[in-house]
Motif scaffolding. Structure first.
Motif, PDB file in Angstrom:
ATOM      1  N   ASN A  32      33.474  92.409  60.778  1.00 14.18           N
ATOM      2  CA  ASN A  32      32.209  92.743  60.648  1.00 14.18           C
ATOM      3  C   ASN A  32      31.244  91.544  60.814  1.00 14.18           C
ATOM      4  O   ASN A  32      30.305  91.223  60.053  1.00 14.18           O
ATOM      5  N   ILE A  33      31.481  90.815  62.037  1.00 15.03           N
ATOM      6  CA  ILE A  33      30.482  89.770  62.050  1.00 15.03           C
ATOM      7  C   ILE A  33      29.349  90.260  62.424  1.00 15.03           C
ATOM      8  O   ILE A  33      28.002  89.728  61.884  1.00 15.03           O
ATOM      9  N   ARG A  34      28.986  91.293  62.922  1.00 11.83           N
ATOM     10  CA  ARG A  34      27.370  91.905  63.174  1.00 11.83           C
ATOM     11  C   ARG A  34      27.064  92.159  61.767  1.00 11.83           C
ATOM     12  O   ARG A  34      25.707  92.021  61.715  1.00 11.83           O
ATOM     13  N   GLU A  35      27.740  92.934  60.907  1.00 12.62           N
ATOM     14  CA  GLU A  35      27.263  93.142  59.569  1.00 12.62           C
ATOM     15  C   GLU A  35      26.840  91.775  58.752  1.00 12.62           C
ATOM     16  O   GLU A  35      25.782  91.646  58.148  1.00 12.62           O
ATOM     17  N   SER A  36      27.681  90.794  59.015  1.00 12.29           N
ATOM     18  CA  SER A  36      27.303  89.535  58.160  1.00 12.29           C
ATOM     19  C   SER A  36      26.119  88.969  58.765  1.00 12.29           C
ATOM     20  O   SER A  36      25.279  88.245  58.125  1.00 12.29           O
ATOM     21  N   THR A  37      25.852  88.768  60.117  1.00 12.79           N
ATOM     22  CA  THR A  37      24.646  88.362  60.685  1.00 12.79           C
ATOM     23  C   THR A  37      23.484  89.270  60.165  1.00 12.79           C
ATOM     24  O   THR A  37      22.478  88.594  59.935  1.00 12.79           O
ATOM     25  N   ASN A  38      23.574  90.564  60.065  1.00  6.88           N
ATOM     26  CA  ASN A  38      22.388  91.445  59.420  1.00  6.88           C
ATOM     27  C   ASN A  38      22.104  90.729  58.072  1.00  6.88           C
ATOM     28  O   ASN A  38      20.909  90.724  57.602  1.00  6.88           O
ATOM     29  N   TYR A  39      23.235  90.526  57.208  1.00  5.91           N
ATOM     30  CA  TYR A  39      22.982  90.226  55.889  1.00  5.91           C
ATOM     31  C   TYR A  39      22.289  88.743  55.932  1.00  5.91           C
ATOM     32  O   TYR A  39      21.353  88.546  54.981  1.00  5.91           O
ATOM     33  N   ILE A  40      22.673  87.968  56.849  1.00  3.38           N
ATOM     34  CA  ILE A  40      21.941  86.487  56.921  1.00  3.38           C
ATOM     35  C   ILE A  40      20.549  86.696  57.335  1.00  3.38           C
ATOM     36  O   ILE A  40      19.556  86.073  56.669  1.00  3.38           O
ATOM     37  N   GLU A  41      20.156  87.461  58.125  1.00  2.00           N
ATOM     38  CA  GLU A  41      18.986  87.636  58.512  1.00  2.00           C
ATOM     39  C   GLU A  41      18.047  88.421  57.403  1.00  2.00           C
ATOM     40  O   GLU A  41      16.999  88.006  57.082  1.00  2.00           O
ATOM     41  N   GLU A  42      18.637  89.184  56.747  1.00  2.00           N
ATOM     42  CA  GLU A  42      17.947  89.881  55.449  1.00  2.00           C
ATOM     43  C   GLU A  42      17.818  88.835  54.539  1.00  2.00           C
ATOM     44  O   GLU A  42      16.686  88.619  53.988  1.00  2.00           O
ATOM     45  N   HIS A  43      18.750  87.639  54.282  1.00  2.00           N
ATOM     46  CA  HIS A  43      18.747  86.819  53.420  1.00  2.00           C
ATOM     47  C   HIS A  43      17.217  85.922  53.687  1.00  2.00           C
ATOM     48  O   HIS A  43      16.549  85.680  52.948  1.00  2.00           O
ATOM     49  N   ILE A  44      17.101  85.773  54.848  1.00  2.00           N
ATOM     50  CA  ILE A  44      16.188  84.815  55.457  1.00  2.00           C
ATOM     51  C   ILE A  44      14.811  85.369  55.420  1.00  2.00           C
ATOM     52  O   ILE A  44      13.801  84.925  54.827  1.00  2.00           O
ATOM     53  N   ASP A  45      14.830  86.823  55.690  1.00  2.00           N
ATOM     54  CA  ASP A  45      13.725  87.676  55.630  1.00  2.00           C
ATOM     55  C   ASP A  45      13.025  87.734  54.087  1.00  2.00           C
ATOM     56  O   ASP A  45      11.887  87.793  54.047  1.00  2.00           O
ATOM     57  N   ARG A  46      14.052  87.908  53.066  1.00  2.00           N
ATOM     58  CA  ARG A  46      13.694  88.054  51.704  1.00  2.00           C
ATOM     59  C   ARG A  46      13.006  86.658  51.338  1.00  2.00           C
ATOM     60  O   ARG A  46      12.920  86.406  50.309  1.00  2.00           O
ATOM     61  N   GLN A  47      13.336  85.480  52.116  1.00  2.00           N
ATOM     62  CA  GLN A  47      12.823  84.320  51.545  1.00  2.00           C
ATOM     63  C   GLN A  47      13.715  83.646  50.502  1.00  2.00           C
ATOM     64  O   GLN A  47      13.296  83.126  49.397  1.00  2.00           O
ATOM     65  N   VAL A  48      15.067  84.233  50.356  1.00  2.00           N
ATOM     66  CA  VAL A  48      15.944  83.627  49.321  1.00  2.00           C
ATOM     67  C   VAL A  48      16.111  82.070  49.722  1.00  2.00           C
ATOM     68  O   VAL A  48      15.647  81.760  50.859  1.00  2.00           O
ATOM     69  N   SER A  49      16.486  81.342  48.772  1.00  2.00           N
ATOM     70  CA  SER A  49      16.151  79.920  48.999  1.00  2.00           C
ATOM     71  C   SER A  49      16.755  79.466  50.428  1.00  2.00           C
ATOM     72  O   SER A  49      17.578  79.837  51.211  1.00  2.00           O
TER      73      SER A  49
END
Length: 587
Positions: free
Chosen positions: A345-362
């Motif tokens: 699920n590399i695509r899903e994981s990449t989306n998760y990371i993008e969401e992480h960045i967009d939500r400005q988690v640390s």
């Protein structure tokens, strides 16, 4: 599975001698400035000093007042000033300013600078440039081995990682060689030595040189049978994963400093903070993950809370970790990490990371996940690399641009280059030149590409165990228990395999995939100086930092195979510290 018959674990050497030596040497240096003196200590030497010499010991040797080396000027009225500092340029400027201010005021005092663990030429150059070299006396406190636990020695050099792996600065290699030399002087030379990594090779060669020059270590009975030197960049993946062993969770959440942790009011349930030493002999919290912590807190321990203060602190810590981890949806994070490690699920994981960045988690956490994606995937596809980098800058600010350059240089966050063309060029080149030169050129190409080859290595070394049913962390089956059964730390698997074979033979393909062909070595000397007891003692040296997960995994391996591991690390590290060392934006 655990073997039914296991020899008793060998006795560990007594490392309290290292503390005594360090204390005696410091007292000797202080005594060289007879009479009352004020001592200026650099902030990050305070915790190590605390473990070696108490304030009362310093007072016995006529230290009057203690000051912190910091930006504001010191108001000491003493006629003698002593500075205990790391060999850093900014410290030299601090001292020079103080001396020059005294000169301007027409005041004569005595100044002594004690460098720990060693003095660098560049520091003396600064003192000379500032015109104060003749006014200060310089000395070294060669204190580079601090016992943090019965089996854990730290050099307390967190800057080692950045200096060597980002800046390419080799100045600490001498400190490592000196530390190994001191250990072999005290506990006998090591009959078997293995290493992997460029830094490991250099440290080993310099150490061997010191051994050859010093006849005192020869002929002493070896107390430790094997020593293993390993560079941090041989295995970045393990250091980037979220820790789930208790000490690791405490380190990730509260920051363990110098073997102890400051629990704040949210843990102590009072308005005070308390310092607690973490200790391997503390049997309470072996192999607990988040779920088991929940049980541990809610059922097993509530009744004991009044009876035992330390226990209640650990309960408070568990509760605090639980709150934080539930808040940031820890399970979801771990699931993504496991998917990255397994390559699903590399695509899903990449989306998760993008969401992480967009939500400005640390910013540090987002960087860590991007690096984990890059290393496990052997670099990001150019489209993903560009898009993640752009989103990161937009979310956290353009000042992070230099950080990306550092990550790229260290091979932590890279863009995929078409592998086929690289190999094609390599094979054409090797047809044209002799084998040895071809090897060197191939090496140059591979360092250009900084390929991580994690998937291939993972398959070869079976790092992702096939698990049938639920993995019970109370009954660990293998070293993967330190990551909830999902992944065996690469560094620990390498050590296990080399120890089994007593060499790198049969691991040629792994060594090639790690891009370490020239930097893996075995040195077997006569084992007749070593007892069978000492041959089950293994010193593992981590250059660039080691994590609590790796310590736990090797302690487990030791229990399974009848070995006892001793750890020597430049500093205890975790994913946040690693990313902070890479970052050009200071928190």
């Amino acid at each position: 599975m655990a073997s039914p018959h296991r020899p008793d674990a060998p006795e560990l050497p007594d490392f309290s001698m290292l503390k005594r030596l360090a204390r005696d040497q410091l007292i000797y240096l202080l005594e060289q400035l007879p009479g009352k003196k004020d001592l200026f200590i650099e902030a990050d030497l305070m915790s190590p000093l605390d473990r070696i010499a108490s304030v009362s010991i310093l007072k016995q040797h006529e230290v009057d007042k203690l000051y912190k080396v910091e930006s504001k000027p010191a108001l000491s009225s003493n006629e003698q000033l002593c500075f205990l500092v790391r060999p850093r340029i900014k410290n030299m400027r601090y001292i020079a300013n103080l001396v020059n201010a005294d000169k301007l005021a027409g005041r004569a005092r005595k100044y002594k600078v004690i460098f720990s663990p060693q003095k660098f030429y560049s520091c003396e150059m600064v003192l000379e440039e500032e015109g104060v070299y003749g006014d200060v006396s310089c000395d070294e406190w060669a204190f580079s081995l601090l016992p943090l636990d019965v089996d854990l020695l730290s050099m307390e050099l967190p800057e080692f990682f950045r200096d060597y792996f980002v800046e390419g600065d080799q100045r600490w290699i001498n400190t490592v060689a000196q530390a190994l030399h001191l250990l072999s002087t005290l506990y006998g030379s090591f009959p078997n030595c293995y290493g992997i990594g460029r830094c490991a090779k250099m440290s080993y060669e310099l150490w061997r040189k010191l051994e050859d020059e010093d006849s005192e270590t020869k002929g002493r009975r070896a107390e430790v049978g094997h020593v293993f030197l390993l560079d941090r960049d041989v295995d970045f993946v393990t250091a980037l994963c979220s820790q789930v062993v208790y000490e690791g969770l405490v380190d990730d959440t509260f920051r363990v400093k110098c073997g102890s942790v400051d629990f704040g009011p949210e843990v102590t349930s009072s308005d005070k903070s308390l310092k607690v030493l973490l200790n391997a002999e503390d049997k309470r919290r072996r192999g607990m993950d988040i779920k088991q912590m929940k049980n541990f807190v809610s059922q097993e321990l509530k009744g004991l809370k009044q009876e035992h203060r330390l226990l209640s602190l650990h309960i408070g810590a568990c509760e605090s970790i639980m709150k934080k981890k539930t808040k940031q949806d820890f399970q979801e994070l771990i699931k993504t990490e496991h998917a990255l490690l397994e390559g699903f699920n590399i695509r899903e994981s990449t989306n998760y990371i993008e969401e992480h960045i967009d939500r400005q988690v640390s910013p540090i956490e987002s960087l860590r996940l991007m690096c984990l994606l890059s290393i496990t995937e052997n670099g990001l596809i150019p489209k993903d690399y560009r898009s993640l980098k752009t989103q990161y800058m937009q979310s956290y600010g353009p000042e992070h641009l230099l950080t990306f350059s550092n990550l790229r240089r260290a091979g932590l966050l890279t863009e995929q280059v078409p592998g086929e063309t690289l190999t094609a060029v390599e094979s054409k080149v090797s047809k044209l030149v002799t084998d040895k030169a071809a090897g060197k050129i191939t090496d140059a190409f591979s360092s250009l590409a900084k390929r991580s080859n994690f998937r291939a290595i993972s398959k070869k070394l079976n790092l992702i165990p096939r698990v049938d049913g639920e993995y019970d962390l109370k009954v660990p089956r293998d070293m993967a228990y330190v990551f909830s059964g999902a992944y065996v730390p690469l560094s620990c698997r390498i050590i296990e395999q080399v120890l089994e074979r007593r060499s790198w033979q049969g691991l040629d393909e792994v060594v090639r995939l790690l891009n370490c062909s020239e930097f893996a070595f075995t040195d077997m000397t006569k084992e007749d100086t070593a007892s069978s007891e000492s041959l089950r003692l293994v010193l593992v040296v981590f250059l660039g930092g080691c994590t609590f997960s790796e310590i736990s995994a090797l302690r487990f391996l030791g229990r399974e195979k009848g070995y006892r591991f001793i750890f020597l690390t430049t500093a205890v590290t975790n994913s946040a510290r690693l990313m902070e060392a890479m970052s050009e934006v200071k928190a």
